[in-house]
Design a protein around this motif. Structure first.
Motif, PDB file in Angstrom:
ATOM      1  N   LYS A  87     -15.590  24.632 -29.603  1.00 54.35           N
ATOM      2  CA  LYS A  87     -16.809  25.307 -29.135  1.00 54.35           C
ATOM      3  C   LYS A  87     -17.853  25.380 -30.243  1.00 54.35           C
ATOM      4  N   ILE A  88     -17.441  25.766 -31.443  1.00 55.10           N
ATOM      5  CA  ILE A  88     -18.420  25.913 -32.533  1.00 55.10           C
ATOM      6  C   ILE A  88     -18.952  24.550 -32.944  1.00 55.10           C
ATOM      7  N   GLN A  89     -18.129  23.511 -32.883  1.00 61.51           N
ATOM      8  CA  GLN A  89     -18.615  22.166 -33.198  1.00 61.51           C
ATOM      9  C   GLN A  89     -19.660  21.718 -32.182  1.00 61.51           C
ATOM     10  N   LYS A  90     -19.436  22.052 -30.927  1.00 62.19           N
ATOM     11  CA  LYS A  90     -20.404  21.722 -29.874  1.00 62.19           C
ATOM     12  C   LYS A  90     -21.739  22.438 -30.138  1.00 62.19           C
ATOM     13  N   VAL A  91     -21.645  23.703 -30.510  1.00 65.43           N
ATOM     14  CA  VAL A  91     -22.846  24.491 -30.841  1.00 65.43           C
ATOM     15  C   VAL A  91     -23.566  23.868 -32.032  1.00 65.43           C
ATOM     16  N   MET A  92     -22.819  23.528 -33.081  1.00 63.60           N
ATOM     17  CA  MET A  92     -23.416  22.968 -34.303  1.00 63.60           C
ATOM     18  C   MET A  92     -24.080  21.623 -34.031  1.00 63.60           C
ATOM     19  N   ARG A  93     -23.410  20.783 -33.248  1.00 62.12           N
ATOM     20  CA  ARG A  93     -24.001  19.470 -32.928  1.00 62.12           C
ATOM     21  C   ARG A  93     -25.306  19.623 -32.152  1.00 62.12           C
ATOM     22  N   PHE A  94     -25.365  20.607 -31.275  1.00 60.27           N
ATOM     23  CA  PHE A  94     -26.577  20.832 -30.494  1.00 60.27           C
ATOM     24  C   PHE A  94     -27.661  21.517 -31.331  1.00 60.27           C
ATOM     25  N   SER A  95     -27.298  22.630 -31.964  1.00 57.98           N
ATOM     26  CA  SER A  95     -28.291  23.473 -32.635  1.00 57.98           C
ATOM     27  C   SER A  95     -28.730  22.942 -33.989  1.00 57.98           C
ATOM     28  N   GLY A  96     -27.822  22.283 -34.697  1.00 58.30           N
ATOM     29  CA  GLY A  96     -28.136  21.802 -36.048  1.00 58.30           C
ATOM     30  C   GLY A  96     -29.446  21.038 -36.147  1.00 58.30           C
ATOM     31  N   PRO A  97     -29.593  19.960 -35.382  1.00 53.21           N
ATOM     32  CA  PRO A  97     -30.841  19.190 -35.464  1.00 53.21           C
ATOM     33  C   PRO A  97     -32.080  19.956 -34.988  1.00 53.21           C
ATOM     34  N   ARG A  98     -31.892  20.950 -34.142  1.00 54.25           N
ATOM     35  CA  ARG A  98     -33.022  21.703 -33.590  1.00 54.25           C
ATOM     36  C   ARG A  98     -33.468  22.860 -34.483  1.00 54.25           C
ATOM     37  N   MET A  99     -32.615  23.266 -35.419  1.00 57.85           N
ATOM     38  CA  MET A  99     -32.934  24.409 -36.281  1.00 57.85           C
ATOM     39  C   MET A  99     -34.198  24.172 -37.106  1.00 57.85           C
ATOM     40  N   ILE A 100     -34.503  22.935 -37.402  1.00 58.00           N
ATOM     41  CA  ILE A 100     -35.700  22.622 -38.200  1.00 58.00           C
ATOM     42  C   ILE A 100     -36.971  23.116 -37.495  1.00 58.00           C
ATOM     43  N   PHE A 101     -36.940  23.197 -36.166  1.00 61.27           N
ATOM     44  CA  PHE A 101     -38.109  23.640 -35.403  1.00 61.27           C
ATOM     45  C   PHE A 101     -38.173  25.162 -35.266  1.00 61.27           C
ATOM     46  N   TYR A 102     -37.020  25.823 -35.377  1.00 59.06           N
ATOM     47  CA  TYR A 102     -36.969  27.264 -35.168  1.00 59.06           C
ATOM     48  C   TYR A 102     -36.877  28.054 -36.471  1.00 59.06           C
TER      49      TYR A 102
END
Length: 127
Positions: A87-102
């Motif tokens: 679950k946390i890997q799924k979250v990291m794969r999704f959120s990681g690249p998007r964090m630069i915008f937030y």
């Protein structure tokens, strides 16, 4: 405003606690972003994400390697249960690249620290 990079005149214990708090904030923000975009609950975590967030916070609070590692992905000991790790890997794969915008500053700091740690791990493995 408190800066996450200001560690100059702090004791080793204070630096460790600041590091622990920053990691907890980062993982919580990544879980919130994932939940917001995938479970469509606005700014409130769904029950599944609350459970994952609580689990991650507990793992960070009890981490014996916090002093020597940068982030869980760089740790030699994987203390997450298999289902929670997925679950946390799924979250990291999704959120990681998007964090630069937030959270651009935190995202860049996280990226630099991760690369630096991986480089140090490679040097250790060579020796």
């Amino acid at each position: 405003m408190r800066t996450i990079f200001c560690n100059f005149n702090r004791s080793k214990k204070d630096k460790l606690e600041l590091k622990r708090e920053n990691e907890k904030k980062m993982v919580s923000e990544m879980i919130l972003l994932y939940c917001k975009k995938n479970h469509h609950n606005g700014s409130v975590l769904c029950d599944e994400c609350v459970q994952l967030n609580d689990y991650a916070i507990t793992r960070i609070d009890n981490c014996p390697s916090m002093e020597t590692k940068s982030f869980c992905s760089n740790c030699k000991i994987h203390c997450y249960k298999k289902d929670m790790r997925e679950k946390i890997q799924k979250v990291m794969r999704f959120s990681g690249p998007r964090m630069i915008f937030y959270h651009p500053v935190k995202a860049i700091h996280h990226l630099i620290a991760t690369k630096k740690e991986k480089k140090n791990m490679e040097k250790e493995n060579e020796n």
